[in-house]
Design an enzyme around this catalytic site. Structure first.
Site, PDB file in Angstrom:
ATOM      1  N   LYS A  22       0.832  -1.209   0.000  1.00 48.73           N
ATOM      2  CA  LYS A  22       0.000   0.000   0.000  1.00 48.73           C
ATOM      3  C   LYS A  22       0.868   1.261   0.000  1.00 48.73           C
ATOM      4  O   LYS A  22       0.625   2.193  -0.772  1.00 48.73           O
ATOM      5  CB  LYS A  22      -0.897   0.006   1.251  1.00 48.73           C
ATOM      6  N   ASN A  23       1.869   1.299   0.875  1.00 48.07           N
ATOM      7  CA  ASN A  23       2.647   2.532   1.026  1.00 48.07           C
ATOM      8  C   ASN A  23       3.611   2.788  -0.127  1.00 48.07           C
ATOM      9  O   ASN A  23       4.270   3.830  -0.168  1.00 48.07           O
ATOM     10  CB  ASN A  23       3.390   2.543   2.361  1.00 48.07           C
ATOM     11  N   ARG A  93      -4.678  10.877   4.266  1.00 50.09           N
ATOM     12  CA  ARG A  93      -3.638  11.908   4.327  1.00 50.09           C
ATOM     13  C   ARG A  93      -2.633  11.796   3.188  1.00 50.09           C
ATOM     14  O   ARG A  93      -2.024  12.774   2.782  1.00 50.09           O
ATOM     15  CB  ARG A  93      -2.888  11.833   5.655  1.00 50.09           C
ATOM     16  N   CYS A 117      -4.328  13.312  12.904  1.00 53.24           N
ATOM     17  CA  CYS A 117      -5.134  12.104  12.895  1.00 53.24           C
ATOM     18  C   CYS A 117      -4.940  11.410  14.225  1.00 53.24           C
ATOM     19  O   CYS A 117      -4.221  11.912  15.091  1.00 53.24           O
ATOM     20  CB  CYS A 117      -4.786  11.215  11.713  1.00 53.24           C
ATOM     21  N   ARG A 122       1.039  15.092  12.826  1.00 53.34           N
ATOM     22  CA  ARG A 122       1.483  14.854  11.446  1.00 53.34           C
ATOM     23  C   ARG A 122       1.537  16.097  10.556  1.00 53.34           C
ATOM     24  O   ARG A 122       0.776  16.230   9.593  1.00 53.34           O
ATOM     25  CB  ARG A 122       0.620  13.767  10.797  1.00 53.34           C
ATOM     26  N   PRO A 123       2.439  17.024  10.852  1.00 55.83           N
ATOM     27  CA  PRO A 123       2.561  18.227  10.022  1.00 55.83           C
ATOM     28  C   PRO A 123       3.149  17.926   8.636  1.00 55.83           C
ATOM     29  O   PRO A 123       3.685  16.831   8.415  1.00 55.83           O
ATOM     30  CB  PRO A 123       3.527  19.107  10.821  1.00 55.83           C
ATOM     31  N   VAL A 124       3.043  18.892   7.711  1.00 58.44           N
ATOM     32  CA  VAL A 124       3.640  18.721   6.367  1.00 58.44           C
ATOM     33  C   VAL A 124       4.592  19.876   6.056  1.00 58.44           C
ATOM     34  O   VAL A 124       4.878  20.171   4.899  1.00 58.44           O
ATOM     35  CB  VAL A 124       2.557  18.594   5.256  1.00 58.44           C
ATOM     36  N   LEU A 126       7.738  20.199   6.214  1.00 59.75           N
ATOM     37  CA  LEU A 126       8.971  19.894   5.468  1.00 59.75           C
ATOM     38  C   LEU A 126       8.683  19.693   3.976  1.00 59.75           C
ATOM     39  O   LEU A 126       9.517  20.022   3.126  1.00 59.75           O
ATOM     40  CB  LEU A 126       9.665  18.661   6.061  1.00 59.75           C
ATOM     41  N   ASP A 307       4.957   1.153  11.985  1.00 60.44           N
ATOM     42  CA  ASP A 307       3.765   0.471  11.473  1.00 60.44           C
ATOM     43  C   ASP A 307       3.660  -0.983  11.941  1.00 60.44           C
ATOM     44  O   ASP A 307       2.659  -1.646  11.664  1.00 60.44           O
ATOM     45  CB  ASP A 307       3.736   0.515   9.933  1.00 60.44           C
ATOM     46  N   ARG A 399      -8.597  -0.201   4.891  1.00 60.76           N
ATOM     47  CA  ARG A 399      -7.708   0.765   4.223  1.00 60.76           C
ATOM     48  C   ARG A 399      -6.366   0.131   3.890  1.00 60.76           C
ATOM     49  O   ARG A 399      -5.704   0.578   2.961  1.00 60.76           O
ATOM     50  CB  ARG A 399      -7.456   1.974   5.143  1.00 60.76           C
TER      51      ARG A 399
HETATM   52  C1  UD1 Z   1       4.472   7.216   6.213  1.00 63.74           C
HETATM   53  C2  UD1 Z   1       3.599   5.981   6.083  1.00 63.74           C
HETATM   54  C3  UD1 Z   1       3.107   5.550   7.450  1.00 63.74           C
HETATM   55  C4  UD1 Z   1       4.271   5.362   8.402  1.00 63.74           C
HETATM   56  C5  UD1 Z   1       5.180   6.593   8.424  1.00 63.74           C
HETATM   57  C6  UD1 Z   1       6.455   6.404   9.234  1.00 63.74           C
HETATM   58  C7  UD1 Z   1       2.578   6.186   3.886  1.00 63.74           C
HETATM   59  C8  UD1 Z   1       1.365   6.449   3.083  1.00 63.74           C
HETATM   60  N1  UD1 Z   1       2.467   6.309   5.218  1.00 63.74           N
HETATM   61  O1  UD1 Z   1       3.669   8.265   6.751  1.00 63.74           O
HETATM   62  O2  UD1 Z   1       2.379   4.331   7.305  1.00 63.74           O
HETATM   63  O3  UD1 Z   1       3.786   5.127   9.713  1.00 63.74           O
HETATM   64  O4  UD1 Z   1       5.573   6.935   7.088  1.00 63.74           O
HETATM   65  O5  UD1 Z   1       7.162   5.320   8.777  1.00 63.74           O
HETATM   66  O6  UD1 Z   1       3.633   5.846   3.362  1.00 63.74           O
HETATM   67  N2  UD1 Z   1       6.981  15.202  10.082  1.00 63.74           N
HETATM   68  C9  UD1 Z   1       7.203  16.548  10.311  1.00 63.74           C
HETATM   69  N3  UD1 Z   1       7.073  17.407   9.256  1.00 63.74           N
HETATM   70  C10 UD1 Z   1       6.749  16.985   7.992  1.00 63.74           C
HETATM   71  C11 UD1 Z   1       6.530  15.627   7.783  1.00 63.74           C
HETATM   72  C12 UD1 Z   1       6.666  14.734   8.842  1.00 63.74           C
HETATM   73  O7  UD1 Z   1       7.488  16.956  11.427  1.00 63.74           O
HETATM   74  O8  UD1 Z   1       6.643  17.836   7.090  1.00 63.74           O
HETATM   75  C13 UD1 Z   1       7.105  14.241  11.217  1.00 63.74           C
HETATM   76  C14 UD1 Z   1       5.797  13.497  11.535  1.00 63.74           C
HETATM   77  O9  UD1 Z   1       4.962  14.234  12.386  1.00 63.74           O
HETATM   78  C15 UD1 Z   1       6.319  12.228  12.180  1.00 63.74           C
HETATM   79  C16 UD1 Z   1       7.633  11.975  11.441  1.00 63.74           C
HETATM   80  O10 UD1 Z   1       7.981  13.206  10.824  1.00 63.74           O
HETATM   81  O11 UD1 Z   1       6.568  12.446  13.533  1.00 63.74           O
HETATM   82  C17 UD1 Z   1       7.572  10.902  10.407  1.00 63.74           C
HETATM   83  O12 UD1 Z   1       6.459  11.113   9.549  1.00 63.74           O
HETATM   84  P1  UD1 Z   1       6.491  10.697   8.012  1.00 63.74           P
HETATM   85  O13 UD1 Z   1       7.667   9.810   7.773  1.00 63.74           O
HETATM   86  O14 UD1 Z   1       6.371  11.918   7.179  1.00 63.74           O
HETATM   87  O15 UD1 Z   1       5.165   9.839   7.894  1.00 63.74           O
HETATM   88  P2  UD1 Z   1       4.182   9.773   6.652  1.00 63.74           P
HETATM   89  O16 UD1 Z   1       4.932   9.962   5.385  1.00 63.74           O
HETATM   90  O17 UD1 Z   1       3.003  10.643   6.931  1.00 63.74           O
END
Ligand code: UD1
Length: 420
Positions: A22-23, A93, A117, A122-124, A126, A307, A399
């Site tokens: 899936k990922n 997301r 969630c 889970r900010p974006v 970066l 995960d 999902r």
């Molecule tokens: C992906 C996976 C999810 C998995 C996670 C960590 C998918 C669809 N989902 O989620 O199943 O649990 O990786 O292996 O592939 N963060 C920031 N700023 C950002 C982005 C992230 O601070 O801009 C932080 C997050 O809050 C978290 C950490 O970085 O604490 C890791 O998150 P991230 O690796 O981005 O997870 P996802 O890509 O959302």
């Protein structure tokens, strides 16, 4: 609403096939927006999140044809829209992954801001900062991220403060059509990053270093299309291994890649299970023995994956001894402990640590799934427990797990879907 009714107490035994990841499938589907031609994808899992991503591509004007074997032909040449609407983003997301491809190829993207969630905020930030460094202008307006790069993106040198899987994917995709070279440092090294890089390269791109913490991406004029097979799902694989370990069973999983699961296999071996593996299969045999408690700490790949944390928590919950589970990636991801305790587990939480004292038996109970992987841990608990467990809110499971009840039935479990 569908629920899963499990009559527990039987060791799992038998063999099943593992689905596509899936990922990996989600970012690769988003990545088809980069392709000025046809992308043909195979081994896509049949899951709600995949349907949602295909729906999102459809609403941007992409033509998607899915045949009965889940072979998917994607043509993003007819794209007419650049908006990922709130209704879709709020259910998944990973919709944020269309941001980089849209702005790189079309110079414009409007993506609903994904909220937090169950498992954390889970900010974006970066993702957005990296796109700005490549020359995009970003505005947040009315709950939407509006990214613009009318003259295209330019290569840049990006250092990610935190290792982020989605952030690395979004920026890798954007950089593949940027002018010049992009270097991403402190990049995520997850196997799904490698799969996405291979997909981009199969379409005509130039991504190097995937699987290390430094990615070098030489932007190309265009990606012109091709075929790609999605890798096997390492988390689905790990989940069935954990289920076999917890129920004192033995399973063989086919069409998978055990090399992607080293940290998980080590923990299961430490718990007493015998694991053997080939190129595309893995077996786990407990010889009917109760697992020994292990401790673990989640961290970015190649360390133990967040995960798989909740599934291992269930294994430890029925083990001999005491184990500690430390979650370092998401702030609220130990919540399944409360539901497991309702089934007789003895887990106490202290900040980001769960102290799990193994108990001899769990007892069936009605429980509520709170997120995808937590629900898998409750299903495993139901398989172990004496009596009946009814897992509610299983849309979370759908999902991420293809045909979970059929696969578990093939392994001898007494599980069925009920509608009430
Ligand atoms: C992906 C996976 C999810 C998995 C996670 C960590 C998918 C669809 N989902 O989620 O199943 O649990 O990786 O292996 O592939 N963060 C920031 N700023 C950002 C982005 C992230 O601070 O801009 C932080 C997050 O809050 C978290 C950490 O970085 O604490 C890791 O998150 P991230 O690796 O981005 O997870 P996802 O890509 O959302």
């Amino acid at each position: 609403m569908d629920k899963l009714l499990i009559s527990g107490g039987k060791p799992l035994a038998g063999e099943i096939r593992i689905s596509g990841a899936k990922n990996s499938a989600l970012p690769i589907l988003a990545g088809t927006l980069l392709v000025d031609g046809k992308a043909i994808l195979s081994n896509l899992p049949h899951l709600h999140d995949i349907t949602t991503m295909i729906e999102l591509l459809g609403c941007l004007g992409v033509h998607v044809v899915v045949d009965e074997n889940m072979l998917v032909e994607v043509d993003s040449r007819p794209v007419t829209g650049f908006t990922a609407p709130y209704d879709l983003v709020k259910t998944m997301r990973a919709s944020i992954l269309v941001l980089g491809p849209l702005v790189a190829r079309f110079g414009e993207a409007n993506v609903s801001f994904p909220g937090g969630c169950q498992i954390g905020s889970r900010p974006v930030d970066l993702h957005l900062r990296g796109l700005e460094m490549m020359g995009a202008t970003i505005e947040i307006d009315g709950g939407y991220i509006r990214a613009r790069a009318p003259k295209g993106l330019r290569g840049s040198h990006i250092f990610l403060d935190t290792v982020t899987v989605g952030g690395t994917e979004n920026l890798m995709m954007a950089a593949s059509l940027a002018r010049g070279k992009t270097v991403i440092e402190n990049a995520a090294r997850e196997p799904e990053i490698v799969d996405l890089a291979k997909f981009i390269n199969a379409m005509g791109g130039d991504v190097r270093g995937a699987g290390t913490d430094t990615l070098t991406i030489n932007g190309v004029e265009k990606l012109s299309g091709g075929s790609y097979r999605i890798m096997p799902d390492r988390i689905e694989t790990g989940t069935y291994l954990a289920a076999a370990a917890a129920t004192r069973g033995r399973v063989k999983l086919k069409d998978t890649d055990p090399r992607l699961l080293e940290a998980v296999i080590l923990k299961l071996e430490e718990a007493g299970a015998e694991v053997t593996q080939g190129d595309d299969w893995i077996t786990l045999d407990t010889k009917g023995k109760r697992p020994r408690a292990v401790s673990l700490k989640t961290a970015p790949y190649p360390a133990f994956p967040t995960d798989m944390q909740s599934q291992l928590m269930t294994v430890i919950a029925v083990s001999e001894g005491v184990g500690r589970v430390i979650e370092t990636i998401f702030e609220n991801r130990l919540i399944q402990a409360h539901e497991l305790n309702r089934m007789g587990a003895a887990i106490s939480l202290e900040g980001n640590t769960a102290i799990v004292t193994g108990v001899e038996k769990l007892k069936g109970a009605p429980v509520m799934a709170s997120d995808l992987r937590a629900s898998a841990s409750l299903v495993i608990a139901g398989l172990v427990a004496e009596g009946e467990t009814l897992v509610d809110r299983i849309y979370h499971i759908d999902r991420g797990y293809e045909c979970i009840e059929e696969k578990l039935q093939q392994l001898g479990a007494d599980i069925r879907r009920v509608t009430s």
